[in-house]
Design a protein around this motif. Structure first.
Motif, PDB file in Angstrom:
ATOM      1  N   LEU A   1      12.877   8.942  -9.166  1.00 40.03           N
ATOM      2  CA  LEU A   1      13.515  10.106  -8.558  1.00 40.03           C
ATOM      3  C   LEU A   1      14.498   9.707  -7.455  1.00 40.03           C
ATOM      4  O   LEU A   1      15.165  10.553  -6.872  1.00 40.03           O
ATOM      5  N   ARG A   2      14.540   8.410  -7.183  1.00 40.45           N
ATOM      6  CA  ARG A   2      15.499   7.820  -6.237  1.00 40.45           C
ATOM      7  C   ARG A   2      15.368   8.409  -4.829  1.00 40.45           C
ATOM      8  O   ARG A   2      16.355   8.698  -4.170  1.00 40.45           O
ATOM      9  N   LYS A   3      14.128   8.567  -4.373  1.00 44.06           N
ATOM     10  CA  LYS A   3      13.894   9.083  -3.025  1.00 44.06           C
ATOM     11  C   LYS A   3      14.339   8.035  -2.009  1.00 44.06           C
ATOM     12  O   LYS A   3      13.829   6.910  -2.009  1.00 44.06           O
ATOM     13  N   PRO A   4      15.280   8.376  -1.145  1.00 46.99           N
ATOM     14  CA  PRO A   4      15.813   7.412  -0.180  1.00 46.99           C
ATOM     15  C   PRO A   4      14.720   6.783   0.682  1.00 46.99           C
ATOM     16  O   PRO A   4      13.851   7.476   1.213  1.00 46.99           O
ATOM     17  N   GLY A   5      14.763   5.463   0.761  1.00 46.25           N
ATOM     18  CA  GLY A   5      13.836   4.719   1.595  1.00 46.25           C
ATOM     19  C   GLY A   5      12.531   4.337   0.928  1.00 46.25           C
ATOM     20  O   GLY A   5      11.761   3.560   1.472  1.00 46.25           O
ATOM     21  N   TRP A   6      12.272   4.848  -0.266  1.00 49.60           N
ATOM     22  CA  TRP A   6      11.009   4.563  -0.950  1.00 49.60           C
ATOM     23  C   TRP A   6      11.027   3.228  -1.685  1.00 49.60           C
ATOM     24  O   TRP A   6      10.021   2.816  -2.246  1.00 49.60           O
ATOM     25  N   GLY A   7      12.156   2.561  -1.735  1.00 49.30           N
ATOM     26  CA  GLY A   7      12.269   1.271  -2.412  1.00 49.30           C
ATOM     27  C   GLY A   7      13.217   1.339  -3.582  1.00 49.30           C
ATOM     28  O   GLY A   7      13.282   2.346  -4.281  1.00 49.30           O
ATOM     29  N   SER A   8      13.966   0.264  -3.749  1.00 47.76           N
ATOM     30  CA  SER A   8      14.971   0.222  -4.811  1.00 47.76           C
ATOM     31  C   SER A   8      15.082  -1.180  -5.386  1.00 47.76           C
ATOM     32  O   SER A   8      14.549  -2.139  -4.827  1.00 47.76           O
ATOM     33  N   ALA A   9      15.788  -1.269  -6.498  1.00 46.29           N
ATOM     34  CA  ALA A   9      16.084  -2.559  -7.132  1.00 46.29           C
ATOM     35  C   ALA A   9      14.807  -3.350  -7.433  1.00 46.29           C
ATOM     36  O   ALA A   9      14.673  -4.509  -7.056  1.00 46.29           O
TER      37      ALA A   9
ATOM     38  N   THR B   1      25.364  -8.364 -17.909  1.00 49.34           N
ATOM     39  CA  THR B   1      25.985  -8.081 -16.620  1.00 49.34           C
ATOM     40  C   THR B   1      27.298  -8.831 -16.445  1.00 49.34           C
ATOM     41  O   THR B   1      27.558  -9.828 -17.109  1.00 49.34           O
ATOM     42  N   SER B   2      28.076  -8.333 -15.504  1.00 46.42           N
ATOM     43  CA  SER B   2      29.305  -9.003 -15.081  1.00 46.42           C
ATOM     44  C   SER B   2      29.271  -9.092 -13.557  1.00 46.42           C
ATOM     45  O   SER B   2      28.382  -8.524 -12.906  1.00 46.42           O
ATOM     46  N   THR B   3      30.232  -9.743 -12.996  1.00 47.49           N
ATOM     47  CA  THR B   3      30.297  -9.894 -11.536  1.00 47.49           C
ATOM     48  C   THR B   3      30.525  -8.561 -10.825  1.00 47.49           C
ATOM     49  O   THR B   3      30.393  -8.487  -9.614  1.00 47.49           O
ATOM     50  N   ARG B   4      30.806  -7.526 -11.557  1.00 45.47           N
ATOM     51  CA  ARG B   4      31.056  -6.207 -10.963  1.00 45.47           C
ATOM     52  C   ARG B   4      29.808  -5.324 -10.930  1.00 45.47           C
ATOM     53  O   ARG B   4      29.832  -4.255 -10.332  1.00 45.47           O
ATOM     54  N   ASP B   5      28.708  -5.750 -11.534  1.00 50.13           N
ATOM     55  CA  ASP B   5      27.491  -4.937 -11.598  1.00 50.13           C
ATOM     56  C   ASP B   5      26.626  -5.112 -10.353  1.00 50.13           C
ATOM     57  O   ASP B   5      26.360  -6.247  -9.936  1.00 50.13           O
ATOM     58  N   VAL B   6      26.172  -3.984  -9.807  1.00 53.30           N
ATOM     59  CA  VAL B   6      25.313  -3.985  -8.621  1.00 53.30           C
ATOM     60  C   VAL B   6      24.243  -2.907  -8.757  1.00 53.30           C
ATOM     61  O   VAL B   6      24.367  -1.989  -9.565  1.00 53.30           O
ATOM     62  N   TRP B   7      23.198  -3.034  -7.922  1.00 55.21           N
ATOM     63  CA  TRP B   7      22.158  -2.008  -7.828  1.00 55.21           C
ATOM     64  C   TRP B   7      22.177  -1.519  -6.377  1.00 55.21           C
ATOM     65  O   TRP B   7      21.923  -2.280  -5.444  1.00 55.21           O
ATOM     66  N   VAL B   8      22.461  -0.259  -6.184  1.00 57.88           N
ATOM     67  CA  VAL B   8      22.655   0.296  -4.840  1.00 57.88           C
ATOM     68  C   VAL B   8      21.326   0.419  -4.098  1.00 57.88           C
ATOM     69  O   VAL B   8      20.378   1.030  -4.597  1.00 57.88           O
ATOM     70  N   ASP B   9      21.285  -0.175  -2.887  1.00 60.18           N
ATOM     71  CA  ASP B   9      20.088  -0.078  -2.046  1.00 60.18           C
ATOM     72  C   ASP B   9      20.379   0.608  -0.708  1.00 60.18           C
ATOM     73  O   ASP B   9      19.566   0.589   0.198  1.00 60.18           O
ATOM     74  N   ASP B  10      21.524   1.227  -0.594  1.00 59.61           N
ATOM     75  CA  ASP B  10      21.921   1.970   0.600  1.00 59.61           C
ATOM     76  C   ASP B  10      21.226   3.332   0.592  1.00 59.61           C
ATOM     77  O   ASP B  10      21.541   4.195  -0.228  1.00 59.61           O
ATOM     78  N   VAL B  11      20.276   3.513   1.521  1.00 54.57           N
ATOM     79  CA  VAL B  11      19.471   4.744   1.531  1.00 54.57           C
ATOM     80  C   VAL B  11      20.294   5.993   1.829  1.00 54.57           C
ATOM     81  O   VAL B  11      19.852   7.104   1.552  1.00 54.57           O
TER      82      VAL B  11
ATOM     83  N   LYS C   1       0.870  -1.189   0.000  1.00 55.64           N
ATOM     84  CA  LYS C   1       0.000   0.000   0.000  1.00 55.64           C
ATOM     85  C   LYS C   1       0.902   1.232   0.000  1.00 55.64           C
ATOM     86  O   LYS C   1       0.638   2.200  -0.681  1.00 55.64           O
ATOM     87  N   THR C   2       1.957   1.176   0.782  1.00 52.24           N
ATOM     88  CA  THR C   2       2.979   2.221   0.815  1.00 52.24           C
ATOM     89  C   THR C   2       4.326   1.518   0.691  1.00 52.24           C
ATOM     90  O   THR C   2       4.741   0.811   1.597  1.00 52.24           O
ATOM     91  N   MET C   3       4.987   1.707  -0.415  1.00 50.13           N
ATOM     92  CA  MET C   3       6.251   1.023  -0.677  1.00 50.13           C
ATOM     93  C   MET C   3       7.382   1.695   0.091  1.00 50.13           C
ATOM     94  O   MET C   3       7.505   2.916   0.102  1.00 50.13           O
ATOM     95  N   ARG C   4       8.192   0.857   0.735  1.00 46.60           N
ATOM     96  CA  ARG C   4       9.370   1.320   1.459  1.00 46.60           C
ATOM     97  C   ARG C   4      10.481   0.295   1.278  1.00 46.60           C
ATOM     98  O   ARG C   4      10.237  -0.864   0.938  1.00 46.60           O
ATOM     99  N   GLU C   5      11.686   0.702   1.552  1.00 48.83           N
ATOM    100  CA  GLU C   5      12.858  -0.156   1.373  1.00 48.83           C
ATOM    101  C   GLU C   5      12.764  -1.441   2.178  1.00 48.83           C
ATOM    102  O   GLU C   5      13.213  -2.476   1.754  1.00 48.83           O
ATOM    103  N   THR C   6      12.153  -1.402   3.339  1.00 45.86           N
ATOM    104  CA  THR C   6      12.177  -2.555   4.244  1.00 45.86           C
ATOM    105  C   THR C   6      11.020  -3.522   4.065  1.00 45.86           C
ATOM    106  O   THR C   6      11.015  -4.574   4.700  1.00 45.86           O
TER     107      THR C   6
END
Length: 151
Positions: free
Chosen positions: A96-104, A47-57, A12-17
């Motif tokens: 918009l990459r708002k911290p804590g709103w969810g990633s990846a 992709t390669s073993t070096r590719d990541v998606w940052v989830d650090d808020v 209902k409300t998406m968040r990182e956790t």
């Protein structure tokens, strides 16, 4: 086709956790995978073993594709070189990459619930990738069936 969403359903409300998939209508971003382009017309990145998606808020790079090494730019990130991402595409949630709103948030290979993404069998992911055409401006609608009329 059948597929899977977050373990706890749609948020209902998406968040990182939360372990839920975002609900809404989203554009589709870059397709990617550990293997060569299966025939999609979408922009595709192997992709390669070096590719990541940052989830650090706390990182300025939150909710973005990055390449190792970390160099103190983030404290946590999702590895993109793994079987779940043999073939996948980005669901443009939280652009918009708002911290804590969810990633990846991705559409990827899955045989059970996800941690917030959407998934289906590898064969189905490949079928969808081959079907997608950026000229037609594809979107994905994720919502309970009872709410589809909102979109």
């Amino acid at each position: 086709m059948y597929g899977y969403i977050g373990r706890n359903g749609f948020a209902k409300t998406m968040r990182e956790t939360v372990v839920e998939s975002p609900r809404g209508k989203f554009t589709i971003g870059t397709a990617f995978g550990r293997y060569a382009n299966p025939g999609t017309k979408m922009p595709y990145r192997k992709t390669s073993t070096r590719d990541v998606w940052v989830d650090d808020v706390k990182s300025k790079l939150y909710n973005s594709w990055q390449v190792l090494p970390v160099n103190n730019r983030w404290k946590s990130a999702e590895k993109l070189y793994q079987p779940a991402y043999n073939y996948a595409f980005v669901i443009n949630y939280n652009p918009l990459r708002k911290p804590g709103w969810g990633s990846a948030i991705f559409f990827h290979v899955s045989s059970s619930y996800t941690m917030g993404c959407t998934g289906t069998s590898q064969a189905n992911v490949v079928k969808i990738l081959k079907w997608l055409d950026p000229k037609k401006k594809p979107v994905i609608i994720q919502t309970p069936r009872t709410e589809l009329s909102r979109y």
